[in-house]
Design a protein around this motif. Structure first.
Motif, mmCIF file in Angstrom:
data_model
loop_
_atom_site.group_PDB
_atom_site.id
_atom_site.type_symbol
_atom_site.label_atom_id
_atom_site.label_comp_id
_atom_site.label_asym_id
_atom_site.label_seq_id
_atom_site.Cartn_x
_atom_site.Cartn_y
_atom_site.Cartn_z
ATOM 1 N N ILE A 280 -14.360 -14.516 29.474
ATOM 2 C CA ILE A 280 -12.716 -14.120 28.668
ATOM 3 C C ILE A 280 -13.416 -13.849 27.429
ATOM 4 N N GLY A 281 -13.391 -15.145 26.840
ATOM 5 C CA GLY A 281 -13.726 -14.512 25.579
ATOM 6 C C GLY A 281 -13.733 -16.475 24.799
ATOM 7 N N ASN A 282 -14.251 -15.791 23.389
ATOM 8 C CA ASN A 282 -14.572 -17.469 22.471
ATOM 9 C C ASN A 282 -13.022 -18.480 22.886
ATOM 10 N N ALA A 283 -12.754 -19.966 22.032
ATOM 11 C CA ALA A 283 -12.526 -20.918 22.637
ATOM 12 C C ALA A 283 -10.472 -21.020 22.304
ATOM 13 N N VAL A 284 -10.896 -19.618 21.329
ATOM 14 C CA VAL A 284 -9.365 -18.951 21.111
ATOM 15 C C VAL A 284 -8.622 -18.583 21.784
ATOM 16 N N VAL A 285 -8.978 -17.825 22.409
ATOM 17 C CA VAL A 285 -9.521 -16.834 23.674
ATOM 18 C C VAL A 285 -9.089 -17.176 24.635
ATOM 19 N N ARG A 286 -9.206 -18.232 25.073
ATOM 20 C CA ARG A 286 -9.768 -18.398 26.331
ATOM 21 C C ARG A 286 -8.663 -19.671 26.473
ATOM 22 N N ASN A 287 -8.108 -20.292 25.121
ATOM 23 C CA ASN A 287 -7.035 -21.457 24.966
ATOM 24 C C ASN A 287 -5.198 -21.077 25.208
ATOM 25 N N ARG A 288 -5.292 -19.756 24.504
ATOM 26 C CA ARG A 288 -4.142 -18.818 24.991
ATOM 27 C C ARG A 288 -4.173 -18.161 26.203
ATOM 28 N N MET A 289 -5.154 -18.169 26.982
ATOM 29 C CA MET A 289 -4.925 -18.238 28.112
ATOM 30 C C MET A 289 -4.453 -19.249 29.086
ATOM 31 N N LYS A 290 -4.503 -20.400 28.776
ATOM 32 C CA LYS A 290 -4.180 -21.393 29.639
ATOM 33 C C LYS A 290 -3.093 -21.087 28.704
ATOM 34 N N ARG A 291 -2.596 -21.745 27.722
ATOM 35 C CA ARG A 291 -1.408 -21.257 27.563
ATOM 36 C C ARG A 291 -0.364 -21.381 28.479
ATOM 37 N N ARG A 292 -0.750 -19.542 28.627
ATOM 38 C CA ARG A 292 -0.535 -18.578 28.714
ATOM 39 C C ARG A 292 0.358 -19.111 30.696
ATOM 40 N N LEU A 293 -0.626 -19.570 30.848
ATOM 41 C CA LEU A 293 -0.625 -20.114 32.282
ATOM 42 C C LEU A 293 0.237 -21.301 32.634
ATOM 43 N N ARG A 294 -0.275 -22.690 31.589
ATOM 44 C CA ARG A 294 0.832 -23.760 31.954
ATOM 45 C C ARG A 294 2.077 -23.484 31.600
ATOM 46 N N ALA A 295 2.446 -22.279 31.066
ATOM 47 C CA ALA A 295 4.003 -22.125 30.743
ATOM 48 C C ALA A 295 4.279 -21.512 32.041
ATOM 49 N N LEU A 296 3.854 -20.384 32.966
ATOM 50 C CA LEU A 296 4.183 -19.651 33.870
ATOM 51 C C LEU A 296 3.808 -20.833 35.425
ATOM 52 N N ALA A 297 3.276 -21.799 34.928
ATOM 53 C CA ALA A 297 3.010 -23.127 36.157
ATOM 54 C C ALA A 297 4.283 -23.650 35.775
ATOM 55 N N ARG A 298 4.738 -24.530 34.870
ATOM 56 C CA ARG A 298 6.327 -24.630 34.573
ATOM 57 C C ARG A 298 7.351 -24.082 34.927
ATOM 58 N N GLU A 299 6.780 -22.886 34.655
ATOM 59 C CA GLU A 299 8.508 -21.778 35.279
ATOM 60 C C GLU A 299 8.948 -22.025 37.315
ATOM 61 N N LEU A 300 7.285 -21.976 37.313
ATOM 62 C CA LEU A 300 6.740 -21.275 38.793
ATOM 63 C C LEU A 300 6.565 -22.514 39.891
ATOM 64 N N LEU A 301 6.430 -23.593 39.703
ATOM 65 C CA LEU A 301 6.069 -24.438 40.588
ATOM 66 C C LEU A 301 6.203 -25.717 41.259
ATOM 67 N N ALA A 302 7.926 -26.252 40.767
ATOM 68 C CA ALA A 302 8.483 -26.908 41.134
ATOM 69 C C ALA A 302 9.015 -26.093 42.321
ATOM 70 N N GLU A 303 9.229 -24.616 42.222
ATOM 71 C CA GLU A 303 10.806 -24.125 42.966
ATOM 72 C C GLU A 303 9.562 -23.281 44.308
ATOM 73 N N ARG A 304 8.249 -23.135 43.819
ATOM 74 C CA ARG A 304 7.514 -21.783 44.480
ATOM 75 C C ARG A 304 6.281 -22.872 45.633
ATOM 76 N N GLY A 305 5.577 -23.914 45.213
ATOM 77 C CA GLY A 305 4.373 -24.508 44.967
ATOM 78 C C GLY A 305 4.826 -24.836 46.585
ATOM 79 N N VAL A 306 3.536 -25.813 47.347
ATOM 80 C CA VAL A 306 3.347 -26.119 48.059
ATOM 81 C C VAL A 306 3.354 -27.299 48.438
ATOM 82 N N ALA A 307 4.342 -28.582 48.527
ATOM 83 C CA ALA A 307 3.980 -29.579 48.141
ATOM 84 C C ALA A 307 2.987 -30.402 49.016
ATOM 85 N N GLY A 308 2.427 -31.346 48.652
ATOM 86 C CA GLY A 308 0.692 -31.885 48.821
ATOM 87 C C GLY A 308 -0.442 -31.185 49.130
#
Length: 129
Positions: A45-73
């Motif tokens: 994907i890219g260097n460490a800066v790009v990879r970390n930026r992508m992970k931050r975006r994914l974490r923010a998405l998961a924070r918003e949607l995982l609790a209501e749409r994720g599968v328990a267990g």
């Protein structure tokens, strides 16, 4: 999730590829109802800066949607793809919602029922030919 074996186990579960990421989901079946989430972005994907930026975006998405749409267990893994860093955040959010609908057990059960062909009038349903 932090252990490699958890990520490898999640790889054998359901997958929902989207343009910016891939969502993997695997029920643990251990009686624990907590949801686990893991993030990974390869060096392609890219260097460490790009990879970390992508992970931050994914974490923010998961924070918003995982609790209501994720599968328990279940274990959920988000794998960043090449176009994910340039994609609009709102578009990524709608794609993650769509990906959760693809991998949830309710969506899989609904897809198994074929409702596309209407029954003919007077036809007997459920009897083998």
């Amino acid at each position: 999730m932090s252990k490699r074996r958890d990520f490898l186990a999640a790889n054998s579960g359901k997958r929902a590829p989207m343009p910016g990421f891939v969502l993997l989901m695997r029920p643990r079946d251990d009686g624990d109802e907590t949801m686990q989430i893991g993030f990974t972005v390869t060096k392609k994907i890219g260097n460490a800066v790009v990879r970390n930026r992508m992970k931050r975006r994914l974490r923010a998405l998961a924070r918003e949607l995982l609790a209501e749409r994720g599968v328990a267990g279940a274990d959920h893994v988000l794998i960043g793809r090449n176009g994910g860093i340039e994609r609009d955040y709102a578009l990524l959010r709608t794609e993650l919602g769509k990906a959760f609908r693809k991998v949830t057990p309710q969506a899989l059960a609904a897809a198994a029922v074929d409702t596309t062909t209407p029954a003919k009038a007077g036809a007997q349903v459920g009897k083998p030919l």
